[in-house]
Scaffold this motif. Structure first.
Motif, PDB file in Angstrom:
ATOM      1  N   ARG A  76      -0.009   5.539  -3.642  1.00  0.00           N
ATOM      2  CA  ARG A  76       0.902   4.607  -4.455  1.00  0.00           C
ATOM      3  C   ARG A  76       1.767   5.574  -4.966  1.00  0.00           C
ATOM      4  O   ARG A  76       3.164   5.270  -5.088  1.00  0.00           O
ATOM      5  N   ASP A  77       1.625   6.777  -5.424  1.00  0.00           N
ATOM      6  CA  ASP A  77       2.694   7.712  -5.646  1.00  0.00           C
ATOM      7  C   ASP A  77       3.727   8.191  -4.715  1.00  0.00           C
ATOM      8  O   ASP A  77       4.763   7.984  -4.922  1.00  0.00           O
TER       9      ASP A  77
ATOM     10  N   ILE B 299       5.933   5.133  -4.504  1.00  0.00           N
ATOM     11  CA  ILE B 299       6.927   5.127  -5.510  1.00  0.00           C
ATOM     12  C   ILE B 299       8.200   6.119  -5.219  1.00  0.00           C
ATOM     13  O   ILE B 299       9.341   6.043  -5.306  1.00  0.00           O
TER      14      ILE B 299
ATOM     15  N   ALA C 139       7.343  -0.980  -5.725  1.00  0.00           N
ATOM     16  CA  ALA C 139       6.563   0.078  -5.010  1.00  0.00           C
ATOM     17  C   ALA C 139       5.324   0.749  -5.943  1.00  0.00           C
ATOM     18  O   ALA C 139       5.553   0.767  -6.897  1.00  0.00           O
ATOM     19  N   GLY C 140       4.240   1.164  -5.307  1.00  0.00           N
ATOM     20  CA  GLY C 140       3.105   1.555  -5.930  1.00  0.00           C
ATOM     21  C   GLY C 140       2.277   0.474  -6.786  1.00  0.00           C
ATOM     22  O   GLY C 140       1.088   0.824  -7.272  1.00  0.00           O
TER      23      GLY C 140
ATOM     24  N   GLN D 170      12.139  -1.317  -5.307  1.00  0.00           N
ATOM     25  CA  GLN D 170      11.644  -0.031  -6.097  1.00  0.00           C
ATOM     26  C   GLN D 170      10.705  -0.643  -7.226  1.00  0.00           C
ATOM     27  O   GLN D 170       9.897   0.127  -7.405  1.00  0.00           O
TER      28      GLN D 170
ATOM     29  N   GLU E 113      12.124   5.386  -4.779  1.00  0.00           N
ATOM     30  CA  GLU E 113      13.338   5.998  -5.231  1.00  0.00           C
ATOM     31  C   GLU E 113      14.035   6.812  -4.151  1.00  0.00           C
ATOM     32  O   GLU E 113      15.384   6.715  -4.466  1.00  0.00           O
TER      33      GLU E 113
END
Length: 396
Positions: A91-92, A95, A44-45, A41, A99
């Motif tokens: 990218r969002d 993420i 990520a992004g 995590q 999560e």
């Protein structure tokens, strides 16, 4: 090893459950999976790593200036740094997907903990039922031995026949066979417990998995809290993030590059800068099908969630009906059945002792007492198993 084992080293159910969770490879593996998802995590992004390129441009290979790095003004030694920049929406989505994956793994851990509780409960209930059966059998063997001890004098006195002693011995042999069966079943039950609590499975067992933790009406109304169903919001969040990432592909990514080109001192060095944009012009053939696939995956999860919900509700109603029937049968046996069987056995024994009946009636009545008592133990074990299954639906 019976229920009357060393009580100083008795194993309680709550302690057994803690041991099972602490030493379960399944739980360890799932916790590592959570740690892995949490670690992933963090990345990520983030932007991809930049790229460094080194090369020579416009190097002559023919003509008067061939193979020279300095005579041709266009020849350059080039050093460039390039960075790809995925669009913000992509990218969002990455993420959000990371999560959701962590939440899914945590929900899976809750499911596995409940599965361990249910499997341990079943092994525990089986082991205790076998010990209770053994106590009944031990009492019958003691009665049989007292009967055999009393018969020789009565035979000598002519009050009973010699065949009665043979019948009593035959009963003892049959009871011994049943005890061998119990010993076999005890070994199997303890082996099941050993899977969860190790060497402590050989200790006496103290306590029970416990009564129904939530009323049936509450279990019906809070079906969304069932551990298996609690995984679906996280899985749907993952699928939604993947759909948004696919949709972000329609916006295209971009990249920038800055380069320094070194030439001979006579010509001077040069600096270049460029920006590159993706052109997603084939959306109907490339991005469109991917977006549709992710949308269909979301719909599949919704349909699967509904199917699992219906299955749980059906199983809940089945368990409720089974529990009601078992409670009714147990109450009937405790209030009347056991008393009738015991009374019949006492009457047959009294008739036999007063020479008004034969030994076969006594032995048949004792067998009925044993079977009635064993049926009560079986029904109680079945009821406790149903309760353990219901208590394994919702995580604490």
């Amino acid at each position: 090893i019976g229920l009357a084992g060393n009580q100083a080293h008795a194993l309680g159910f709550a302690e057994a459950l803690d041991l099972a969770e602490q030493h379960s490879p399944r739980i360890t593996a799932q916790r590592l999976q959570i740690d892995a998802a949490s670690s992933s995590q963090k990345s990520a992004g983030t932007l991809p790593d930049p790229k460094l390129s080194v090369g020579i441009e416009n190097f002559p290979v023919s003509g008067m200036d061939r193979f020279s790095l300095t005579r041709e003004s266009m020849t350059m030694q080039r050093l460039a740094l390039m960075q790809e920049v995925p669009n913000r929406a992509k990218r969002d989505a990455q993420i959000a997907g990371a999560e959701a994956k962590v939440e899914r793994e945590r929900a899976t851990l809750a499911v596995q903990r409940l599965q361990i509780r249910q499997e341990l409960s079943q092994a525990w209930i089986m082991a205790q039922a076998i010990e209770q059966r053994d106590q009944v059998l031990a009492a019958l063997l003691s009665e049989n031995q007292r009967l055999q001890d009393s018969l020789p004098a009565r035979i000598a006195g002519g009050t009973v026949q010699a065949a009665d002693l043979l019948m009593a011995r035959q009963e003892a042999l049959a009871l011994s066979d049943r005890r061998d069966d119990l010993q076999r079943d005890r070994s199997k039950a303890r082996a099941m417990l050993r899977r969860w609590v190790g060497a402590r499975a050989d200790e006496a067992l103290q306590g029970a998995p416990g009564p129904l933790s939530l009323p049936l009406d509450q279990l019906r109304s809070e079906v969304h809290r069932y551990a298996e169903l609690a995984q679906y919001p996280a899985m749907q969040a993952m699928a939604l993030a993947e759909k948004r990432e696919a949709e972000a592909e329609t916006k295209g990514d971009w990249s920038w590059e800055v380069a320094y080109s070194r030439r001979d001192r006579r010509w001077g060095d040069m600096v270049s800068f460029q920006v590159t944009f993706d052109l997603p012009w084939q959306q109907e053939r490339r991005q469109g099908p991917q977006i549709k696939a992710k949308q269909l995956e979301l719909q599949r999860l919704e349909a699967e969630q509904e199917d699992v919900t219906r299955r749980h509700l059906q199983e809940l109603e089945d368990s409720a009906s089974e529990l009601a029937a078992l409670n009714s049968q147990i109450e009937r046996l405790q209030s009347a059945g056991m008393g009738l069987a015991q009374g019949r056995a006492e009457l047959a024994l009294a008739n036999y002792q007063s020479a008004k009946g034969d030994l076969s009636a006594v032995l048949a009545a004792r067998a009925q007492v044993r079977e009635t008592h064993w049926r009560l133990i079986d029904l109680q074990a079945q009821r406790d198993t149903v309760i353990a299954r219901l208590n394994s639906l919702i995580a604490d």
